[in-house]
Design an enzyme around this catalytic site. Structure first.
Site, PDB file in Angstrom:
ATOM      1  N   SER A 144      40.045  44.282  57.553  1.00  0.00           N
ATOM      2  CA  SER A 144      40.636  43.916  56.272  1.00  0.00           C
ATOM      3  C   SER A 144      41.998  43.287  56.534  1.00  0.00           C
ATOM      4  O   SER A 144      42.594  43.501  57.601  1.00  0.00           O
ATOM      5  CB  SER A 144      40.813  45.186  55.427  1.00  0.00           C
ATOM      6  N   TYR A 157      43.161  54.073  53.680  1.00  0.00           N
ATOM      7  CA  TYR A 157      42.474  52.798  53.959  1.00  0.00           C
ATOM      8  C   TYR A 157      43.251  51.981  54.981  1.00  0.00           C
ATOM      9  O   TYR A 157      42.684  51.464  55.954  1.00  0.00           O
ATOM     10  CB  TYR A 157      42.321  52.028  52.651  1.00  0.00           C
TER      11      TYR A 157
HETATM   12  P1  NAD Z   1      30.616  47.753  48.734  1.00  0.00           P
HETATM   13  O1  NAD Z   1      31.035  48.966  47.999  1.00  0.00           O
HETATM   14  O2  NAD Z   1      29.920  46.664  48.010  1.00  0.00           O
HETATM   15  O3  NAD Z   1      29.746  48.182  50.020  1.00  0.00           O
HETATM   16  C1  NAD Z   1      30.084  49.311  50.800  1.00  0.00           C
HETATM   17  C2  NAD Z   1      28.871  49.731  51.628  1.00  0.00           C
HETATM   18  O4  NAD Z   1      29.237  50.891  52.411  1.00  0.00           O
HETATM   19  C3  NAD Z   1      27.673  50.129  50.749  1.00  0.00           C
HETATM   20  O5  NAD Z   1      26.476  49.664  51.338  1.00  0.00           O
HETATM   21  C4  NAD Z   1      27.720  51.655  50.810  1.00  0.00           C
HETATM   22  O6  NAD Z   1      26.453  52.278  50.635  1.00  0.00           O
HETATM   23  C5  NAD Z   1      28.238  51.889  52.228  1.00  0.00           C
HETATM   24  N1  NAD Z   1      28.771  53.231  52.381  1.00  0.00           N
HETATM   25  C6  NAD Z   1      29.807  53.799  51.696  1.00  0.00           C
HETATM   26  N2  NAD Z   1      29.927  55.099  52.049  1.00  0.00           N
HETATM   27  C7  NAD Z   1      28.956  55.350  52.959  1.00  0.00           C
HETATM   28  C8  NAD Z   1      28.548  56.507  53.691  1.00  0.00           C
HETATM   29  N3  NAD Z   1      29.180  57.693  53.559  1.00  0.00           N
HETATM   30  N4  NAD Z   1      27.488  56.416  54.531  1.00  0.00           N
HETATM   31  C9  NAD Z   1      26.834  55.236  54.673  1.00  0.00           C
HETATM   32  N5  NAD Z   1      27.164  54.107  54.019  1.00  0.00           N
HETATM   33  C10 NAD Z   1      28.219  54.170  53.176  1.00  0.00           C
HETATM   34  O7  NAD Z   1      31.961  47.186  49.390  1.00  0.00           O
HETATM   35  P2  NAD Z   1      32.309  45.785  50.082  1.00  0.00           P
HETATM   36  O8  NAD Z   1      33.388  45.207  49.242  1.00  0.00           O
HETATM   37  O9  NAD Z   1      31.096  44.980  50.394  1.00  0.00           O
HETATM   38  O10 NAD Z   1      32.974  46.320  51.431  1.00  0.00           O
HETATM   39  C11 NAD Z   1      32.347  46.219  52.712  1.00  0.00           C
HETATM   40  C12 NAD Z   1      33.404  46.310  53.812  1.00  0.00           C
HETATM   41  O11 NAD Z   1      34.315  45.207  53.651  1.00  0.00           O
HETATM   42  C13 NAD Z   1      34.261  47.570  53.747  1.00  0.00           C
HETATM   43  O12 NAD Z   1      34.523  48.032  55.058  1.00  0.00           O
HETATM   44  C14 NAD Z   1      35.543  47.100  53.093  1.00  0.00           C
HETATM   45  O13 NAD Z   1      36.651  47.886  53.460  1.00  0.00           O
HETATM   46  C15 NAD Z   1      35.633  45.709  53.671  1.00  0.00           C
HETATM   47  N6  NAD Z   1      36.507  44.814  52.875  1.00  0.00           N
HETATM   48  C16 NAD Z   1      36.219  44.520  51.563  1.00  0.00           C
HETATM   49  C17 NAD Z   1      37.052  43.692  50.854  1.00  0.00           C
HETATM   50  C18 NAD Z   1      36.791  43.320  49.390  1.00  0.00           C
HETATM   51  O14 NAD Z   1      37.695  42.759  48.743  1.00  0.00           O
HETATM   52  N7  NAD Z   1      35.599  43.573  48.840  1.00  0.00           N
HETATM   53  C19 NAD Z   1      38.189  43.156  51.471  1.00  0.00           C
HETATM   54  C20 NAD Z   1      38.451  43.468  52.808  1.00  0.00           C
HETATM   55  C21 NAD Z   1      37.594  44.310  53.501  1.00  0.00           C
END
Ligand code: NAD
Length: 262
Positions: A144, A157
């Site tokens: 991130s 985080y």
């Molecule tokens: P999302 O909520 O759409 O997806 C998260 C995924 O993680 C889901 O498939 C969920 O089932 C899984 N997950 C959560 N807890 C879990 C557990 N205990 N066991 C197994 N699986 C688990 O979120 P996203 O926005 O697609 O985020 C994905 C990654 O990208 C994350 O690591 C997040 O920190 C990172 N990220 C997101 C953003 C953003 O703005 N969306 C920005 C930077 C980084």
């Protein structure tokens, strides 16, 4: 990624958002993909169908709660027994919680460190021996902008994502001579279903328009004033899986609309 070489990928958190996009992109170029993450049977079924439909690669769901090391060991063992190899490992599962440090719930801290950081340690330590044996591997950690800079109220985080950047660099050095690259992708705000849902709620809570939520609240830190897209993150992941990217390792690659350039 070369279409001529058959690959198997494991993408954590691929039942939703960025992980689902990366899983689909890998399937579209012929990889078989282990889909894993949380979700009810409808969400899991839809995710597997989407990845399956993305291209010639097969998609198969193997469930695991990545807070639990023993479930990760079972996940990796099941993937290896089903497909024989894990060539590409994408550590993407992640959760967020926003609260001041003195009010931060201890259980949420523990979950965030487990899911956003320790899970990657466990998948990597169990998948690397197979990659070493075959002399090829790609490990991509979805970090991130918060791997590089902080924001208030996100202590767990930011700590986990900074740790993930450190894990990326360390493992990259350990396996650099064995055909394995280890990199982190550091996105800014990405328009995932989770983020999109927050726009409407935030507009109501603050009494402003949805456009103002995007420009003045969510993207205040992002000079492009645009979300990064799931497709852009997935394309970067695909490139890291290619032979052209063989010399990129130990990198934390920003894809954040200029956020961390400031
Ligand atoms: P999302 O909520 O759409 O997806 C998260 C995924 O993680 C889901 O498939 C969920 O089932 C899984 N997950 C959560 N807890 C879990 C557990 N205990 N066991 C197994 N699986 C688990 O979120 P996203 O926005 O697609 O985020 C994905 C990654 O990208 C994350 O690591 C997040 O920190 C990172 N990220 C997101 C953003 C953003 O703005 N969306 C920005 C930077 C980084």
């Amino acid at each position: 990624m070369s279409e001529s070489v058959h690959r198997t990928a494991l993408v954590t958190g691929s039942t939703s958002g960025i992980g689902l996009g990366i899983a689909g992109a890998l399937a579209s170029v012929g990889a078989d993909v282990v889909v894993t993450g949380l979700g009810d049977s409808h969400q899991v079924g839809a995710a597997v169908a989407e990845v399956d439909a993305a291209g010639p690669g097969a998609a198969e769901f193997i469930g695991a709660d990545v807070r639990r090391p023993e479930e990760i060991e079972r996940l990796v063992a099941s993937a290896l027994s089903r497909f024989g190899t894990i060539d590409i490992l994408v550590n993407n599962a992640g959760v967020q919680h926003v609260a001041p440090i003195h009010e931060f719930p201890v259980a949420r801290w523990d979950d965030i460190i487990a899911i956003n950081l320790s899970a990657a340690f466990h998948t990597i330590r169990t998948a690397v021996p197979g990659m070493v044996q075959q002399g090829w591997g790609r490990i991509i950690n979805i970090a991130s902008a918060h791997s590089l800079v902080a924001s208030p109220f996100k202590s767990a985080y930011v700590s986990a994502k900074h740790g993930l950047a450190g894990l990326t660099k360390t493992v990259a050095l350990e396996v650099a001579h064995q055909g394995i690259t280890v990199n982190a992708i550091a996105p800014g705000y990405v328009e995932t279903p989770l983020v999109t849902a927050q726009v409407a709620d935030t507009a109501v809570a603050r009494g402003i328009t949805e456009a103002e939520v995007v420009s003045d609240v969510m993207l205040a830190a992002q000079p492009t004033k645009r979300f990064v897209t799931i497709e852009q993150v997935a394309d970067l992941a695909l490139f890291l899986c290619s032979e052209q990217a063989a010399s990129i390792t130990g990198a934390v690659l920003s894809i954040d609309g200029g956020w961390t350039a400031q």
